[in-house]
Each structure stands twice: as C-alpha cells, then as structure tokens.
Enzyme design. Structure first.
Site, short mmCIF file in Angstrom:
data_model
loop_
_atom_site.label_atom_id
_atom_site.label_comp_id
_atom_site.label_asym_id
_atom_site.label_seq_id
_atom_site.Cartn_x
_atom_site.Cartn_y
_atom_site.Cartn_z
N GLY A 1 33.15 29.30 35.01
CA GLY A 1 33.48 28.05 35.68
C GLY A 1 33.71 26.92 34.70
N GLY B 1 45.68 26.01 34.87
CA GLY B 1 44.68 25.27 35.64
C GLY B 1 43.45 25.06 34.77
N ARG B 2 42.37 24.58 35.37
CA ARG B 2 41.15 24.30 34.61
C ARG B 2 40.71 25.50 33.79
NH1 ARG B 2 37.47 22.51 38.83
NH2 ARG B 2 37.51 24.74 39.18
N GLU C 1 25.90 36.29 43.84
CA GLU C 1 25.84 34.83 43.74
C GLU C 1 25.72 34.20 45.13
OE1 GLU C 1 29.22 33.12 41.46
OE2 GLU C 1 29.47 31.82 43.20
N ASN D 1 41.25 36.18 40.07
CA ASN D 1 40.26 36.78 40.96
C ASN D 1 40.88 37.80 41.89
OD1 ASN D 1 37.93 35.41 40.09
ND2 ASN D 1 38.60 33.56 41.15
N GLY E 1 42.50 28.38 32.95
CA GLY E 1 43.50 28.83 31.98
C GLY E 1 43.57 27.90 30.77
N LYS F 1 33.08 42.01 38.75
CA LYS F 1 33.08 40.57 38.97
C LYS F 1 32.90 40.25 40.47
CE LYS F 1 33.86 36.14 38.18
NZ LYS F 1 34.41 35.58 39.38
#
Lengths: 330, 330, 330, 330
Positions: free
Chosen positions: A123, A9-10, A196, A95, A12, A189
């Site tokens: 991100g 994905g984005r 956040e 995650n 990885g 994390k």
C-alpha cells in the site's frame, strides 16, 4: 535492469521510484500524460505510447503492468501480445484473479511470451517499507527478474529471525517468494487479503463491543466508558493481538477516538470475494472470512429488502409493527 | 375448570376467550381496568385486584400469568407467593427465561406452591388455530391442568399423521406436550423461537438475492426482474421449503411486492438471545441462529463504530477514502 | 402432447410416468437400456439412440433433458444441436447453473433451436405430489409447452388461498411459473435450494441445542432429557415453524430418536454453492446461507488443517497442549 | 513493594519472579507445597497457609490472586474476606468474568477491603516480554500499586511511537492501563481474547484455503502445492497482516509444515464465550467472533446430532443416502 512500467497510479509510480532509487532504469507509460511527465522529472525514461515503450526496451523485454484488474489489464495484455517478441516477459503486478492469470499465460505462451503474476502488498507505505511480493510463473523466468524483486522487497530488516529456517529459500526472509506456476502468486495474495478482511473485522467487532459498553441501557455497575485510543495503544505491548493493523488502529484513534470523519461504508475489492469462491471450490469452511465480506456489503446499504421481509413476517404472524428506528436502537 | 388469568394483553385475552368458548370459567385481572371490563363483557368473572382474584378461585387454585417477561412477572410472582396457599398452582405462560423458572419454582416450593412453565406459540392466530403448548413442571400437577391445556391446543386437525407414533404420548398430536421438569417448557419454546429466527433469515436472504438480481450493475443477460410475490406463492406448492412462514410471506408480498411500508428495523425478543447463550453453555455451534440474531441487531443501527474502524484502517494502510454511500452502493 | 425425455433416473422416470398417467405420449431414451425397457413396460415409446428419439418426434419437437448437471448435459446439448431443426425446443430440467443456461441458449439460437430451463422441486415425492416448476426462456415457447407443465405441477390442491392474488397469473397457484428470460428458471430454483439449506441448518442447530441439553456437565436443575421425536411432532401444530421439513423431521425421529443410522457427513449440490456466488456478485450479505453450506463442508472432513493451526498457535503463545478428544468433549 | 501472591502456576510463578528480579518482595502460597518451595529457592518468602501469608504482610496488605477463575477464586476470596483488614487490597489477576468482579468488589467493600481486577496478557512469554495489564477498580488504590504494575508491564521497548499521544496517560505506552471501575479490567481483557479468537480463525481459514489448493479434485492448471511455512514467513515482511500471531505461525510451520503433532481439537476459555454474551447484551453484531468460537466447539466433537438430522431430512425428501466419508471428502 531495465524495466518497462505501464500504469503510474500511486502503486506503479512508487514502484518505479523505489527501483530507480536502487539504480534500475525504468521506461514508463500511462494514459495520463501528466503522471508520465512527473515520473520523467524523477528520472524515468518516458514513453508516449505502448509502441514507444516497447521500442525503448532491449530484448528480451520485461514489462511490469500496474493497472486496475479487469478490462484495462485485459486489453493492455491483448494489445501487447501483438507487439512483443518471443522470450519477452509480461509481469502483472495488479490485483488480477488467478484464473485470469492462468488464461492469459496460456494465451501469451502461444506467442512465446512469458507471463508472471505478482501479488503486491504494501500500500501507501510500500515505497518506504518495501513491498511483500508473491510471485507465480515459470521459475527460470522469475529467476531472471530477481534483481527487480530483490529491490522491491522490504529486506530482512530488524524482524526477529524464525528458528529452523536455515535450509529454506533465503529470498523469503527478504520479503519475496516464488510461489509456483502461473496464478499462484495472485492466489497467495488473494488469500492474504481474505485474512486481512477477517483480522480487520475481528478488531472491528471487538472495538464495537468496547464502545457499546457505554450504552445507557446497561446497568450502572456494568457500564463502562472506555478510552479506546488508550486500549489500542496498550494492546500493542505484550498482548497476543499485537499487529500492524493494531498499530494503525492506535494511530487512527489517537487522532479521533470517535472516528467521526468516517462514514463506515466500506468498500471491498475482488480479492475478498474470490477468496470465498476459492474456499467454496475447495469445500473449505470460511465462516469468518465470509462474515467479514458480508459486513462490508451490509455497511454500504440501507435496510435491506430481506430485513423488510423479516418485519413483514413478524407483522403477519405476531401483529408486530416494528417500532421506528429511534425507539428500537437498544 | 375455573382458572385465574392475570394479564389481558392480546395473548392473555384470547387465551381467556378460547377457554370460555369451550366452557371453562375464567376469573381475570389486569392493571388496565378497561381490558378487564372488556373481558367481563365477553363472559369472564372480573377481579379488581390480585386479592379479589385469589378469593374468587376455589382451592387448590390455578392461576395463569400472561405478563411481559422480566420485572412485571417477577413482582407478580413474589406478590402472589404471599397470597396463595399450599397446593395452589401458578402457571407462567409468558416468555420467561428458563433459568428464572427454575429459580421461581424453587422459591415457591418453600411455600408448597406449584409452578408450571408453559411456552406458548401461536401469536395473533392462536385463538382461531389454537396454541402450541410446551409445558414444564411437576408431572402430576400438569396432569391436573390437562383440561385447560387440551382446550388451548390446536387439536389433531387435518394435518397428515406421522407414522410409527402409535406408542407415543397422544397429547403431542393434539398440540401440547409435557416436556419435563421446571424450565423445560420455556426451554423448548426458546429453541423454537431460535429456529424461527434462523428460518426467517434463510427466507430473508433468499428473497434478497432474488430481488437484487435486478441490480443495474449486473450484465444484461444475467439480470432478472423477478416477480417475488409469485415466487413465494409458487414455492407453497410441492417445494421443499413450503412452510407457514412462506404462506405468510406470500400474503405479505401479494399486498406489496416492494414491502415499502416496512422499515426493516427488526426487533428481537429474549428467546433469540437466550438460545445463543444456551448453545454456548452446551458448546454447540450455532452459526445460523446467531447470524439471524446479529442481522436484527445490525438492522436497527446506522453504520457501526466497528464499520467506521474498518474505514479508518483502510485509510491508514491504503490511503483509501471510502466513497460516499451513493457511489459505493454496488 | 408428445414429448421426448432423455435421462430416466428417478426424477426423469417419474416425470415420464406422471405425464403418461395424464395422457401425454413420451418417447424415452437413457444410456441404460434396462431403464428404457422398464419405462417401455409402463407405456412409453422407447428409443435406442438419440437419433431414434429425434426421429420419433413430430416437428416442432420438444425434448426434456433430465441428466446430471455438468459434462453429461453439456455433451448431450451439443450432440442434439446437430440433430435438431429450427423451432425445435430443448428443455433442461436438471440442476444446471443459470450461467450455463444463458450460454447454451445463445449457442442453440444460432441454429434456431429454442432452449427452456426448468428448475424442478419435488424429489422422490414428486410423482405423487407433483413438481414445483420454475421456468425460464422465451415466453411464447413456454406457452406452447403449457400442457406439459400443467400436468407436472401439483395443482391448486387444498392449500389455503392467498388473498389479493385475483389479478395475478393463475398458473402460479397451480405450481408452475414463467420466471423470465433464459436462466431465470434455474436461478429461482437455485435460490430455493439455498433457502432450503438455511432452513435445514436452522432445524439442525435447534435440535442440537435440545439434544445437548442432556449433557452431563450441565447443572442438575438445568439439564433436561428431552423427547425430540415428540417435540418435532408438537411443533407441527400451531407453531410458527411448521413446515414440510419439520414434517419430515418428525417422521425421521419417530423412526429413531437418536438418528444412529446416519453418519452426518452431508453432501451438497451445486445450487447451495452457486447461491453464495450469486449473493457475492450482487453484494448481498448471506450469512445464514453460507454458514449452512460451510457446515456441510465441515461435516465431511476430519479435523481441518486450520484447526490444527489454532492448536499450534495456542501452543506457541500459551504453552497450551490440547487435551485429547475424550477429555475435551464437553 | 511487598506483595502476597496466591497461586503459583506458570503465570503466578513467573509474575513473582519478574517482580523479585526488579527488587520487590513476594510472600507466596499455593496449595501445592512443592511449587511454594521452588519459589522459595528463587528468593520468595514462603507461606504454608493463607493465615501465614496474611500475617507476613504489612498493613495495608496487597495480595495478588493468580488462580483458576470460578470456584477456586471464589472460595479464596470468601476465605480472605474473613482474614483481611480494612484498607487491604485484593487483586485478581486471573481470568474472572467481569460480573463476578463487580459482585466481589461490592461484597468486600462491606468489610472495607478493596478489590482490583487485572486482565493479564502475555502467556508463557510474559516473564521475558512483560505482561500487558488491564486494570479496573478504585483509581486511588490502583495508583497505590503502581510500582507493581510498572514492573510487570513490558515497558516502552523499541515499538514505534504513535503520534498525537503527548497529552495522554503515559502509563499506557508502558503497557499497563487504568481502565475504569471494577470489572472494567477484566472486561477489556475479555474483549482482547475475543479479538484473539477472531484473528486466529482468520489465519486458520486462510491457511486452510492455501493448503486445500493442492486437492486432487481441482483442475490441473489451478491446483497449487504451496509451501505454507514460507508463505507465513513471507507475510511477516511488509504485508498488512503482519502480527505476533503470524510470527508464531511461522515458527510452528518451520517446525512442521503439516502440523501432524496437533489434533486440532481446540479448547476455549471463558473469555471467548463471555465476549459473545457481552455483544448480545449490547446488541452488537459479532459474526466473526462467534464463528471463531463455534469452530472450536465443532473441532472437539464428532459429527453432531444436527448434522445427522440434515442427513435424515435429505433422505426423507430426496431419497439421498449420504455416501460414506471416504467417498464424499471432496
């Protein structure tokens, strides 16, 4: 180093690219053959199956999973458990809930396989800015993977140096940290994401109060039509709340002060929820972090059953019939 | 006693009727001539103006205001200040802010006029159940009005007697109380309403959690379709949370378990807001009472600017585009 | 009916007594031989071991567990699983997490043993007032135990009848309810306790605001020394917040307006925590119920690490050195 | 420009110095003659009284007040109203409530005197970093003072440029902004501080959850002793929550991971309180900002009356006697 990467994905894919840019070799696999091919074009060695990926790596192997937390990760770990050899390392960069890490590490240990959990922040900006890495597992195994972590981390950059850190672990200033035993990487994390949520909600409430100061119902001499894009930009300079989230707010508001392209129906990921559960386990008050989470829940629903019950009680004891939405929007 | 009553809304009219039922005489006025006439039919002496009402009362006069808090009450007090005589009493039974009481009492005192603030709880059920009265002002003036207060109050009834109250003021068990100097009556009523908001919200959240246990996303063996009307009725018997609000909840749910007739857009009155302001003045944490108020604010609006800002930040740092409402309603 | 009861703490012993008063037979066991003997004096058939208890009951057996939730209950269920026969029933009246019920029921089902979870509200007043019962499990098994539940429940009493309940389950008005499949009884009880926390906290904040109105820092004409014991008693009559918790507040304050015998370090049980976890699973906002829980956490600790971090940040950005407790206690 | 400055505390003195460093002339006064003398040594023209200060300035005068909000500022404004001339400007750089600004501006306008409210952020770092300025009042008067504001502001610095701001007011990027009519400067500053409270509390809760993960009661394999100083430093690099407050946290923790020098009794200033009041006026939910404020209230007190009431209710309904603090600190 040579690293297997599963899940392109984005996140990885960009992790693979950042590693290859620095001279590491990556063997990549994804359920989607197209993304595998794309990474191949970018220089990765491609694998058409988990078996191919395992075969393509020298022992002891190191494989980085970058998959959605939950069932997909669980099944892949189970499958790999049957294919890997003693002293191989499985790294979960997704995650995951830290409790799943603890369980998986114990299960893999039976087969002599090491498990490392890595919380990854960064991100869409990560390939360029680097990824902030929070790492849990056996320390000697983490040390073995140091070249990978060092490459992925942002590095010292031009951030002001914090005094009195001379005797501390220098890797921290590079942007990666060995946090402790299994689960501790994802735990740290998770709390990061909890914070956040709280910070984002602090900004959200503040800008809501600024915006709503223009409401017609307010007295003329205490009503202000404030230029929110300018306020966000202003606060980036010399104010106490300057932060990356404020930088992003300024960018978004410069595009559209009214944020009309957004529904405001805000998703939440597991980390925000697990942070509250961790607080409850520890008996730590977390009023702000939970309120931030609950706002997201509420943002995704219409008027709740609970709110209707408030209306129902008011009608019963006071004969109040709630006025329709338009009339009561003060 | 003979009492003037100004303001014949639901509360004012029923107060007049309860007093007349007990043999008191009422002289009544309202801006709406029809409601004055209706009360006349019920036995009240009617007045076509404030002047007529003042003339119809023997000195020292006692006049009860039952008007919307704010401008209407303010103007009426100002007007009456010019028409009343020394030792007359003005009673405000509305929902004034206690700070306005203090100011008005000081202003009227210049003219020798007494001011009494009375917080009144009871709503639509008051004529039958009686009104719970919280009274502030000069104690000897309050004593002078005792027959009025005694009639309006619910009386001892069949409520269990609290032990160890033998040496305490017996009027409290009748349902009315002298609270202290000016403003204290409305202050106590204000906090009552603050607590009411908190209790209502506790029920609202609890029933929401019960209702949402039927959500399809939950695992089959931990999803329950609960009969909420029965649960509310059940808890009225022997449970720790039995209360009048629960009685009302049971009535409302027996009518319609799904509460479909309600929008859930819930109004709030001044008292809920002032309670939070009082807490802030006193530096008292009021997490529950404020959360109850904020839920009402949110219930009346669409997705807020703040929520849109959350979406905007998420898009900036993570490339997240919030899925449309339907898809994200888990 | 003949019922086995395991666990003779305050709740278990009083349940046995209420059942025996109504003519049921109880066979009782507890790890503490003295409490067993005491119940024997009150008319129960005593057992010196689990085996004795099982033997003393006719098949199909019904055994009520009234033990601390967690390990003790878990081990007892496991042990009994090996001693009971097909069609026997195990009833857990303790405060189990509903997820444990689901798991236990599935495990016992393998041996043909039925499992019923019962949430019990009533506390020290239950023997006299009766217990409010929330029951989950197989409906036909619950029906078999109806005489037990009927006896334990408070009964209709003199509580006002709720309209429009003619076609609904009449057991609910008696104070016991079949809620649904396994776990649903404890789930409903759990939410009951969550609401209880919220209501208690609403009262706590309200009375704190009343009490703190006497603070010296406030302006003279807006400072009130309020008689809290009287206010609690007053609100029992005709006010919207009348409730059993308010009755208890009035009793406590009549004893000591200043509550000096209490530390204010408030414990919490599992249910308050699980309610928040359930809300999070369901994506339901629970601001009030969570704030109530967090207040209890905070009440048991000294100044937290988080609070010290606030002080540290303030010193860093503003040079603020927090004044000592005495000076800042406004 | 030549500017009068009244109030030479840390902020006022550093503002004077930053102005003089850039070539502006300052006439200074303070109730404390020593601080006046010190500024004189640094190059300021000193005044021994308000009269002297007013005389030393050329018409139209510009005077900057940097005094504690409330009575001191109020009295000084009143006094100066009698000494200043038409077209003079009074600038309040303190932390006034924006409603006081509106009132003062209207009062001074009667005498032809202009009033400008400036919210100033920057704290002890301001002389070096510059001050972020939020300015309200008549726009042409604000323009007249531009050289002062430009000097005090931080300037563009090396902060990344926000895209799409080409057509917007360039002063914003310098760190100062004309917000709107009187009061708007302090209003924006007030909301800034509200957000600051919320962000600080998000960090406080997060670090509390990290710290408490070492609690002995937790299961061995899910307990972590985390190095908080390193985690704070780590998150400064590439994480979503990087911010100035995090930089300061890292500095403080590098000094002392355990923060033992801090009591954790945290003061609050007016702005945090007024932000909640503004939210309530506007009917905007502010769960996070209010929770942050309430945490500070609670941090300064021992166990509250409300908490004792919780204990009292628990004793009444459940016979619970709260265990002493030591035993319950899980």
């Amino acid at each position: 180093m040579k690293l297997g990467i599963i899940g392109l994905g984005r996140m990885g894919a960009n992790i693979a690219r950042r590693l290859m840019d620095a001279g590491h070799e990556c063997v990549v696999f994804d359920a989607n053959a197209d993304t595998v091919a794309t990474l191949g074009d970018d220089g990765a060695q491609t694998a058409a199956s988990l078996d191919e990926l395992v075969e393509a790596l020298p022992a002891p192997r190191a494989i980085w999973l970058m998959l959605p937390a939950g069932d997909v990760t669980e099944q892949t770990v189970e499958t790999l458990k049957g294919k890997l050899s003693s002293d191989d390392v499985l790294i979960d960069g997704g995650n995951a809930n830290f409790k799943d890490d603890v369980r998986r590490a114990e299960s893999l240990q039976e087969a002599g396989i090491h498990y490392i959990d890595v919380g990854v922040s960064g991100g869409v900006w990560g390939r360029e800015r680097g990824y902030c890495l929070m790492i849990g597992g056996e320390q000697n195994v983490v040390d073995r993977l140091d070249p990978i972590f060092e490459t992925l981390a942002p590095g010292v950059g031009d951030i002001d140096k914090t005094p009195r850190r001379e005797t501390r672990d220098p890797r921290v200033e590079q942007g990666y940290m060995y946090c402790g035993p299994n689960g501790s990487g994802h735990f740290v994390k998770m709390v990061h994401n909890g914070i956040e949520y709280g910070m984002m909600q602090a900004f959200a409430e503040g800008f809501d109060i600024l915006k709503s100061r223009g409401k017609e119902e307010l007295p003329d001499n205490m009503r202000y039509d404030l230029e929110l894009a300018d306020i966000a930009e202003l606060w980036r300079r010399g104010s106490v709340i300057s932060s990356w989230l404020l930088d992003l707010t300024s960018i978004a508001l410069a595009e559209d002060n009214d944020l009309e392209q957004y529904t405001g129906k805000v998703n939440d990921s597991g980390e925000g929820r697990w942070t509250i559960e961790a607080a409850i386990e520890e008996a730590v008050p977390a009023n702000v972090l939970s309120a931030a989470l609950f706002t997201r829940f509420r943002s995704r629903s219409d008027n709740t059953y609970g709110e209707k019950l408030l209306s129902a009680m008011r009608k019963q004891f006071g004969g109040h019939v709630e006025t329709p939405p338009d009339a009561s929007s003060k």
